[in-house]
Scaffold this motif. Structure first.
Motif, PDB file in Angstrom:
ATOM      1  N   GLU A  75      -1.285  -0.580   7.620  1.00  0.00           N
ATOM      2  CA  GLU A  75      -0.817  -1.076   6.356  1.00  0.00           C
ATOM      3  C   GLU A  75      -0.586  -0.228   5.325  1.00  0.00           C
ATOM      4  O   GLU A  75       0.284  -0.440   4.322  1.00  0.00           O
ATOM      5  N   TYR A  76      -1.612   0.752   5.040  1.00  0.00           N
ATOM      6  CA  TYR A  76      -1.522   1.767   3.919  1.00  0.00           C
ATOM      7  C   TYR A  76      -0.059   2.570   4.449  1.00  0.00           C
ATOM      8  O   TYR A  76       0.530   2.719   3.041  1.00  0.00           O
ATOM      9  N   GLY A  77       0.127   2.558   5.485  1.00  0.00           N
ATOM     10  CA  GLY A  77       1.501   3.487   5.889  1.00  0.00           C
ATOM     11  C   GLY A  77       2.543   2.536   5.369  1.00  0.00           C
ATOM     12  O   GLY A  77       3.612   3.238   4.993  1.00  0.00           O
ATOM     13  N   VAL A 104      -2.673  -6.981   2.414  1.00  0.00           N
ATOM     14  CA  VAL A 104      -2.079  -6.502   1.091  1.00  0.00           C
ATOM     15  C   VAL A 104      -2.919  -5.620   0.523  1.00  0.00           C
ATOM     16  O   VAL A 104      -2.104  -4.852  -0.236  1.00  0.00           O
ATOM     17  N   THR A 105      -4.446  -5.619   0.187  1.00  0.00           N
ATOM     18  CA  THR A 105      -4.908  -4.674  -0.487  1.00  0.00           C
ATOM     19  C   THR A 105      -4.696  -3.305   0.155  1.00  0.00           C
ATOM     20  O   THR A 105      -4.278  -2.362  -0.572  1.00  0.00           O
ATOM     21  N   ALA A 106      -4.661  -2.867   1.615  1.00  0.00           N
ATOM     22  CA  ALA A 106      -4.248  -1.723   2.145  1.00  0.00           C
ATOM     23  C   ALA A 106      -2.893  -1.349   1.727  1.00  0.00           C
ATOM     24  O   ALA A 106      -2.455  -0.159   1.408  1.00  0.00           O
ATOM     25  N   ASN A 115       6.863  -5.876   3.253  1.00  0.00           N
ATOM     26  CA  ASN A 115       6.967  -5.376   4.310  1.00  0.00           C
ATOM     27  C   ASN A 115       5.682  -5.049   4.991  1.00  0.00           C
ATOM     28  O   ASN A 115       5.884  -4.110   5.849  1.00  0.00           O
ATOM     29  N   MET A 116       4.699  -5.383   4.572  1.00  0.00           N
ATOM     30  CA  MET A 116       3.490  -5.457   5.265  1.00  0.00           C
ATOM     31  C   MET A 116       3.531  -5.861   6.713  1.00  0.00           C
ATOM     32  O   MET A 116       2.874  -5.674   7.637  1.00  0.00           O
ATOM     33  N   TYR A 117       4.547  -6.899   6.948  1.00  0.00           N
ATOM     34  CA  TYR A 117       4.961  -7.278   8.295  1.00  0.00           C
ATOM     35  C   TYR A 117       6.384  -7.538   8.492  1.00  0.00           C
ATOM     36  O   TYR A 117       7.384  -7.402   7.288  1.00  0.00           O
ATOM     37  N   VAL A 118       7.110  -7.132   9.416  1.00  0.00           N
ATOM     38  CA  VAL A 118       8.422  -7.258   9.967  1.00  0.00           C
ATOM     39  C   VAL A 118       8.675  -8.873   9.779  1.00  0.00           C
ATOM     40  O   VAL A 118       8.105  -9.540  10.421  1.00  0.00           O
TER      41      VAL A 118
END
Length: 968
Positions: free
Chosen positions: A152-154, A227-229, A488-491
């Motif tokens: 998620e950081y990426g 979300v945090t990452a 966009n933490m998720y598709v």
């Protein structure tokens, strides 16, 4: 100021010197000399090269100030900013001969991973060893992590690389702060004014949404950690971009950041993502809220025809459950929801002439070039003010905004000019959005026995695009596709290991309009301007949510410095949208959306879409879709099955309440089990939402979903643009034919270049005209031209690639000029001016590619909203046919077929004589009379980089073509 400007000019000079290399430069906002990193292990891909997608104009949505200036001077663009535009546009000219092996010419290979020969760069952002961003030669990020937080950081880092400026624009729109951020252009002011009444929140309320999801259970906690990452990665990119001086140049060109340091670019917080999500929800995922417009139609119909026949006329034009409507679920399924009861109670019809819009702008100062406010929304419809008393502040609690946001210093005019007209269309929130389409065919009708899907969302055409492409692979995450930047933490739309999914806007009613009785807390008589209302027997003050905005002058468009307050008056029944009287007593009309205060809840459904353990087949996919509160049609395909599910937080109403008209607010008419403190309401049961598995095929272009399921709008009858898809799919599977990826793509694209009026309504128009021989030479020439066009498929298509002129250009010109003339001549005399005006307010007459009536030209999406079904039913009635669901009278010729024919011919003659310059009046990108240009798609600039116009096609923005040969 001079120092900053000198630095900008110096940078520009350096770029111009290196112009040849910059025309194919690496993405502007990505740090130079990215260090290599080893790719992580590959994930099994069950699509085996049979998954494709495309998203114009290109993945890269960033450019430095110097690159923006170079673009204005030479046309050079940063790399990957438009390398998907050509393949998307070229399908128009080549679809007829399309085969499976040619799909890669017009689509990206959306396989998982990046072959060694396709790697453009690898980076481990922030120096982390638990995530790698590998970019392929289209610039698309493939994010692979060995830990979930690293993954998620990426994703956050990649979002910053590709869409930082656009994300910043949307977090400011979501808070009603666009003008303070991007300038006081009229489009910016109108845009934030339209949105503010639909999405006004306190900062504490945005935070509460995040905390509610965090505390909702295991998936909620996981989403909060994601979300945090994600924000850590995004904010690390901002820090890197400032340090490396490759942050987006729009920050400097709007005075929001220093060219040498990037000072002024603020880090992102969780509440910023909620603000972005609120905008996306308002644009694409909510239905209803237009009950006042419907009430005005009903009122005008009853005034014209009397109560009984007026009700019949109203119902005929409303087309709540028209028996001839094209249905996505067409195998006899029935799902009853939101229909009008036979004997409704609590309908809140306004007194005639009493409705006025709620004021949103207060204390305006000069802003437009003429020194005025420039925003007619600063007054109510009747010219009177609404709302009195002191105004309390609910501005967000952020520490470093004012100085940077108001520092609009003179800039290089040509570069600044790209931003001066407003960063988004001014009517973005004023019109309905429901533009996506889906074609999904069961394996029993395909070449390999595996289902085929061609589907995608139509989110509009922008530069950069609202969506971004990505692949995300990590613990509990495995997907590739499109996601809204900032979310966009998720598709959100794409494919997993062995399944793919997409959505279209559904538009069922989950926003109700309530009439609240006005009062004054001091006991004095209420007026339309009162700012208190009756709630459960008590006079309750409205809450005032205020946003202060101010902007500096712009030398690019002559905009003067200005400021104003945006004020939303909020009740427990939602935000006030109109004022009126009922039986002489003052009321306010409010709109209550079920997802208000609950936008973040939807995150959990998207999380499940990306989790291969959560989605293992069609039923588990439907369960994931049911967690999404937005009103969408969800489509699914894997190697064995297809599926459909309609999502949306559908409230349960009293059975005698009519949700299609304004409702008198009371405890008896409220949603069942509704908590007004948090605006929380249970969803209707899972099985009550339209759903299906393995129907022979599914098609959707925002049409009616199923029998009994009422959509929020007018005109959903026998002619809808989804018919263009339905007819072509039926033709493909008729007689035992087998569908391939290529043939289904051809069907989609053939519909994409077809004029709906020409294919579906013109045959009836000609049938009426053909009841007698046409003798007038001018009329005959026009009729013959239209007939020849119809015989050739009623396409709006070039004579050849790059010709910029249509085959049958004159017939198309005549049709475009004729339609509004014939509709008015056919219906206005019988309806009368009042009812005709109310109906045209509820449903526009036409939506050709060049129709500017909704304020947005060159938008691609066409033929969704119009009077095609009305004309179709009325002409069939005029011809003597029995027409289910028709009005109680015939309008064309008033029961006289000869007179109807004369009406059509006289308006046709007038249309033929209308010069092209009037039909296509020209705008800031086209000369008057240029038909092809008027239709052409513009990638509307959200930043400083602009792109060429492309030929019109009525097609999703992001689109997948998939056929899985294998399954886990």
């Amino acid at each position: 100021m001079r120092k900053r400007w000198t630095g900008l000019v110096t940078a520009a000079c350096l770029v111009v010197t290196a112009a040849p290399s910059l025309s194919v430069a690496a993405p502007a906002a990505r740090a130079p000399q990215e260090r290599p990193a080893a790719a992580s292990g590959e994930v099994t891909d069950y699509c085996r090269g049979q998954c494709h997608d495309v998203l114009p104009p290109g993945e890269n949505g960033s450019a430095t100030a110097a690159q923006i200036i170079l673009n204005k001077l030479t046309g050079a663009k940063p790399g990957h900013s438009d390398d998907q535009l050509g393949k998307y546009a070229d399908l128009v000219d080549s679809y007829a001969g399309l085969t499976n092996d040619k799909l890669s010419t017009f689509f990206n290979d959306s396989s998982f991973g990046v072959p060694d020969g396709q790697v453009e760069s690898r980076k481990q952002p922030g120096g982390r060893d638990d995530v790698t961003i590998t970019r392929d030669k289209s610039g698309i990020p493939h994010i692979k992590g060995t830990t979930r937080s690293g993954t998620e950081y990426g994703a956050g880092y990649a979002a910053g690389q590709d869409r930082l400026w656009m994300m910043d624009v949307f977090r400011h729109i979501g808070r009603g702060e666009l003008t303070s951020f991007a300038g006081g252009a009229e489009a910016n002011r109108q845009l934030e004014q339209q949105f503010y009444l639909g999405g006004a929140y306190k900062e504490s309320e945005l935070k509460a949404q995040v905390e509610r999801v965090r505390d909702s259970g295991p998936r909620g906690r996981k989403a909060y950690q994601d979300v945090t990452a994600y924000l850590q990665g995004l904010n690390r990119y901002i820090a890197d971009a400032k340090k490396g001086l490759y942050f987006p140049g729009e920050y400097d060109l709007t005075g929001n950041a220093d060219v040498f340091t990037g000072e002024g670019i603020e880090p992102f917080r969780p509440t910023d993502l909620v603000a972005i999500g609120t905008v996306i929800s308002a644009l694409f995922g909510s239905g209803g809220g237009k009950q006042v417009a419907a009430a005005l139609v009903k009122q005008a119909a009853e005034h014209k025809y009397g109560k009984k026949q007026g009700e019949q006329v109203y119902q005929a034009f409303r087309m709540q459950n028209d028996p001839e409507a094209d249905l996505t679920l067409h195998d006899g399924q029935r799902f009853d929801y939101a229909a009008s009861p036979e004997h409704p109670r609590g309908v809140a019809m306004p007194d005639p002439g009493s409705v006025s819009e709620q004021q949103v702008v207060y204390d305006p100062t000069g802003s437009a070039a003429d020194g005025g406010d420039g925003g007619q929304t600063a007054k109510r419809a009747d010219g009177k003010g609404a709302g009195t008393g002191s105004v309390g502040e609910s501005a967000r609690d952020r520490s470093a905004t004012s100085d940077a946001n108001l520092r609009h210093k003179p800039k290089f005019a040509k570069a600044r000019g790209a931003l001066s007209g407003g960063v988004l269309p001014k009517d973005l929130f004023a019109r309905k959005h429901g533009m996506s389409n889906a074609l999904v065919v069961s394996g029993k009708h395909t070449d390999t026995g595996n289902p085929v899907a061609v589907f995608g969302p139509q989110t509009g055409y922008f530069a950069p695009q609202l969506l971004m492409l990505q692949e995300i692979q990590g613990p509990g995450l495995s997907a590739r596709g499109a996601a809204f930047a900032g979310l966009n933490m998720y598709v959100q739309l794409g494919r997993g290991q062995d399944y793919a999914w997409s959505a279209t806007s559904a538009n069922q009613n989950m926003t109700d309009t309530y009439a609240v009785d006005l009062c004054n807390t001091d006991g004095s008589p209420a007026t339309k301007d009162s700012t208190a209302y009756m709630f459960h027997g008590a006079c309750t003050p409205m809450e005032k949510l205020v946003r202060k905005n101010a902007w500096s002058p712009s030398i690019a468009d002559g905009t003067k410095a200005g400021s104003y307050k945006l004020v939303a008056h909020r009740t427990n029944y939602g935000v006030v949208r109109y004022r009126a009287t009922i039986d002489g007593k003052p009321v306010a009309y409010t709109t209550l959306r079920s997802t208000y205060h609950h936008e973040v809840d939807t995150l959990l459904g998207f999380q499940m879409f990306n989790d291969p353990a959560a989605v293992t087949g069609p039923k588990s996919f439907q369960k994931a879709a049911s967690r999404i509160g937005y009103t969408f049609n969800w489509f699914y395909a894997d190697a064995r099955h297809t599926a459909y599910y309609n999502s949306g937080l559908n409230p349960t109403r009293s059975p005698d309440v009519d949700p299609n008209l304004p409702i008198r607010a009371s405890e008896k008419t409220e949603w069942r089990d509704w908590d007004p403190k948090t605006n929380t309401v249970p969803n209707t049961p899972y099985a009550a939402h339209p759903n299906d598995i393995d129907q022979d095929y599914y098609e959707s272009w925002n049409n009616k979903i199923a029998k009994g399921y009422t959509v929020a709008g007018f005109g959903d009858g026998p002619v809808y643009r989804s018919n263009l898809l339905n007819d072509r799919i039926k033709s493909l599977i008729s007689g035992g034919k087998k569908v391939s990826r290529a043939s289904l793509t051809r069907a989609m694209e053939d519909a994409a270049v077809t004029d709906l009026r020409g294919e579906s309504v013109l045959p009836l128009l000609l049938k009426v005209i053909d009841t007698e021989k046409v003798t007038d030479p001018g009329q005959k020439a026009a009729v013959d031209s239209l007939r020849t066009w119809l015989d050739d498929g009623a396409k709006r298509k070039e004579t050849g690639p790059g010709s910029r002129s249509y085959a049958h250009a004159d017939a198309i010109r005549v049709m475009d000029a004729w339609w509004p003339l014939l509709v008015e001549a056919e219906f206005r005399p019988g309806l009368g001016a009042g009812l005709y005006g109310a109906l045209t307010h509820a449903l526009q007459l036409d939506e050709t590619p060049s129709t500017p009536g909704d304020g947005v030209a060159h938008k691609g999406s066409s033929f969704q909203h119009g009077w095609w079904s009305y004309v179709h039913k009325d002409l069939r009635k005029a011809l003597g046919g029995k027409v289910p669901g028709s009005a109680p009278r015939t309008f064309c010729g008033a029961e006289d077929l000869a007179q109807c024919r004369q009406t059509l011919l006289s308006t046709l003659e007038k249309a033929a004589q209308t010069p092209a310059g009037k039909t296509y009046p020209g705008d800031d990108v086209c000369k008057a009379g240029d038909q092809w240009c008027a239709d052409a798609i513009q990638q509307r600039p959200l930043g400083g980089i602009t792109h060429e116009l492309t030929n019109w096609q009525n097609r999703p923005t992001y689109q997948q073509v998939v056929q899985f040969p294998a399954h886990r």
